[in-house]
Design an enzyme around this catalytic site. Structure first.
Site, mmCIF file in Angstrom:
data_model
loop_
_atom_site.group_PDB
_atom_site.id
_atom_site.type_symbol
_atom_site.label_atom_id
_atom_site.label_comp_id
_atom_site.label_asym_id
_atom_site.label_seq_id
_atom_site.Cartn_x
_atom_site.Cartn_y
_atom_site.Cartn_z
ATOM 1 N N ASP A 299 37.881 26.329 31.829
ATOM 2 C CA ASP A 299 37.761 27.662 32.410
ATOM 3 C C ASP A 299 36.790 27.557 33.599
ATOM 4 O OD1 ASP A 299 37.856 30.927 30.825
ATOM 5 O OD2 ASP A 299 37.801 30.363 32.937
ATOM 6 N N GLU A 496 36.580 41.101 31.142
ATOM 7 C CA GLU A 496 35.813 40.093 30.398
ATOM 8 C C GLU A 496 34.594 40.736 29.718
ATOM 9 O OE1 GLU A 496 37.037 36.663 33.648
ATOM 10 O OE2 GLU A 496 35.587 36.163 32.125
HETATM 11 C C1 GLC Z 1 37.837 33.604 34.220
HETATM 12 C C2 GLC Z 1 38.618 33.750 32.932
HETATM 13 C C3 GLC Z 1 39.935 33.034 32.955
HETATM 14 C C4 GLC Z 1 40.486 32.961 34.371
HETATM 15 C C5 GLC Z 1 39.530 32.137 35.207
HETATM 16 C C6 GLC Z 1 39.967 32.061 36.679
HETATM 17 O O1 GLC Z 1 36.481 33.524 33.975
HETATM 18 O O2 GLC Z 1 37.963 33.415 31.729
HETATM 19 O O3 GLC Z 1 40.815 33.754 32.085
HETATM 20 O O4 GLC Z 1 41.766 32.352 34.363
HETATM 21 O O5 GLC Z 1 38.199 32.615 35.144
HETATM 22 O O6 GLC Z 1 39.907 33.322 37.277
#
Ligand code: GLC
Length: 605
Positions: A299, A496
């Protein structure tokens, strides 16, 4: 400016020479390698290319860099494997043409590097191409889960893939196949629901839709992100391995069986250990037992936070890569990642075989999805962006996602003709609020953020004859001369962890006060809840004649009006338990709690 005869001849010769030189240069660059022969098996093409790559070039392929931290020149000179737009990271102006120009600029630089290896450009198209102004925004996944309609979800993701690829990106960081077990989690709306079987069914349909349209899908976030204690985002999932496997693994097993291109690792921990370093779950279970053949991506800056400190360390890099992470999603630290990993390989802390396995996996997906043959944007797809067909599909998804939870005296469907209708609430006439997070910006925000139809506009369009619609956002002015009042309330956009609500999910006090005022007017009150998850409504529910859960419908608010006025007989069913009180979460953990509404509940007319 007019040039003299002699000078123009010299200029012509100059151009000719320049042309010859550049052709020679290009010829050198366009030397035809065996890996460029599309008639050869992918495995053979991978081996040929891998065999031509230096260690630095292999390590660079393992880097997925955020567009704001690397230029096309960086990408081309170093040979980086991928570029991403994180939430809201769009070109300015934020138009389809500008997206395509940006993505193709990176691609051109990559193909002009020492070895012509195309990048993967990825972004979060989690309910349509939501970073793009003017794209069709579909209901967020929690609403798609309520449809119980996998065929619809497949079509939604196919449409999303077309709008995405029409602007350049060919890799979608979706679907989230998280199984939400506590609706206090800020990412509840990114889940299809609480039941692994529902999430598996919808997740598989989503992957089919995306990859069937030649866009790489990403099953995320592995593993157990929806099961953290207290619903804390990036928190700790405290389960036995048997429980973890029973609740959270099935959607990934199905995704692997469907040959999903990539799996993204969760920020969260399992019994105190960060998933980004969990070799057992990644290498042994996902790659070994399940047989995952795609590539594992971290991530965003997930590797740097393994030790809970800022900054990337050699220990974190080797732990993550040895655990089975193939591609690192990075921002500022991408150069130090390359240096640290190179050093760790040099010291024997990361075997070269692990590097080769990671790069093989990445290259295999690039060959599989035709990136070598078709690296640039298919601009013919641009006409699908926000198209009437896609908006109609989104409207159908909105209709099917709405869940009718109460309908006393069959007050719904409302007749289209007859007396005046009163509409109130912050979420009635607000595209931003009805789209939620991950909409143009990462967190989303209220207001006219993009083109679409608000729920109020849908209501106005639905009524007929002499019926008039009066809207007052604060709910002032309702009296007994109206035949019905519709209050559209719920949540404001968030994404989030910013949406975590540890003490439970309640309506804002201002909404509660307004609803009390409306229900005192002696007019049938219909409440439409625009939210990413269940909210505690048990105290006021008795004074409402009807309650419709609309979730986060996206740009096509007419779909809600279609249900309110009977153009669609609601079929939506709750994708998760609806707690009786805010503090009842985690609702679905059994323990004999009685929800207000059961998972699967929903009325029809
Ligand atoms: C974020 C998320 C993930 C996403 C990534 C790129 O923090 O946790 O779901 O795909 O970053 O944006």
């Amino acid at each position: 400016m007019q040039r003299s005869g002699g000078a123009s001849k010299a200029v012509a010769v100059g151009f000719l020479v320049a042309g010859l030189v550049s052709c020679t240069g290009q010829a050198a660059r366009q030397r035809h390698y065996p890996f460029q022969d599309a008639s050869r098996p992918i495995a053979a093409r991978v081996e040929d290319l891998l065999g031509r790559m230096s260690l630095p070039q292999k390590i660079a392929q393992m880097v997925l860099v955020e567009r704001n931290t690397a230029s096309p020149e960086d990408v081309g000179s170093v040979g980086l494997g991928g570029v991403l737009s994180a939430g809201g990271s769009a070109p300015d102006p934020n138009t389809a043409a500008n997206w395509a120009q940006m993505v193709d600029g990176y691609q051109k630089a990559a193909l002009q590097g020492p070895l012509p290896v195309p990048i993967l450009y990825g972004t979060d198209a989690v309910h349509g191409h939501n970073n793009l102004v003017g794209a069709t925004l579909f209901p967020h996944q929690i609403g798609l889960g309520a449809t119980r309609d996998p065929a619809l979800v497949q079509r939604v993701e196919q449409a999303t893939a077309q709008e995405l690829a029409g602007t350049g990106p060919r890799w979608d960081f979706a679907p989230c196949v998280c199984v939400v077990r506590d609706a206090r989690w800020g990412r509840t709306y990114e889940s299809f629901g609480e039941d692994p079987r529902l999430v598996t069914s919808m997740g598989s349909a989503a992957i089919e839709g995306l990859q069937g349209a030649n866009v790489l899908a990403t099953a995320k976030h592995y593993l157990g992100d929806g099961g953290t204690t207290g619903g804390t985002d990036q928190g700790n999932t405290q389960l036995t391995e048997a429980q973890l496997r029973a609740i959270h693994l099935p959607p990934f097993r199905a995704a692997v069986d469907q040959n999903v291109a990539s799996v993204m690792i969760s920020y969260s921990s399992w019994n105190g250990a960060k998933l980004h370093g969990d070799r057992h779950l990644i290498q042994d279970v996902l790659k070994g037992e399940l047989g995952f053949k795609g590539f594992v991506v971290s991530d965003f800056d997930g590797i740097q936070q393994m030790d809970g400190q800022r900054g990337l360390t050699a220990t974190e890099v080797s732990a993550a890569v040895n655990a089975g992470i193939d591609m690192a999603m990075l921002s500022d630290d991408w150069r130090s990642f390359i240096d640290l990993l190179s050093a760790e390989v040099g010291k024997g802390h990361v075997p070269l075989a692990r590097i080769n396995d990671a790069v093989r996996r990445i290259l295999t997906q690039k060959f599989r999805f035709g990136l070598f043959e078709h690296p640039y944007t298919d601009r013919s797809l641009a006409s699908t962006i926000g198209s009437p067909q896609h908006r109609e599909l989104a409207r159908q998804a909105v209709r099917e996602s709405a869940v009718l939870l109460k309908n006393d005296g069959r007050v719904l469907p409302l007749p289209k003709t007859g007396g005046k209708i009163f509409v109130a609430g912050d979420n009635a006439d607000d595209i931003g609020n009805q789209s939620g997070g991950w909409s143009v910006t990462w967190q989303g925000h209220s207001g006219p953020i993009t083109r679409g139809t608000t729920i109020l506009a849908g209501i106005r369009g639905a009524v007929a004859g002499q019926t008039t619609v009066t809207y007052n956002r604060g709910g002032n002015g309702l009296d007994s001369s109206y035949r019905a009042a519709i209050a559209v309330v719920g949540e404001r956009p968030y994404a989030e962890g910013r949406g975590d609500s540890p003490s439970g999910v309640r309506l804002a006090d201002s909404d509660t006060a307004m609803l009390n005022r409306l229900s005192a007017a002696g007019v049938p009150l219909i409440v439409v809840l625009v939210s990413g998850r269940p909210m505690d409504v048990h105290e006021q529910l008795p004074s409402w004649r009807a309650l419709l859960a609309a979730w986060l419908p996206g740009t096509e608010g007419e779909g809600v009006a279609d249900v309110l006025f009977g153009d669609y007989n609601p079929t939506g069913r709750l994708p998760l338990s609806w707690p009786a009180t805010a503090i009842q979460e985690p609702m679905n953990a059994g323990k004999g709690r009685t929800p207000l509404f059961l998972n699967g509940y929903g009325l029809s007319f």
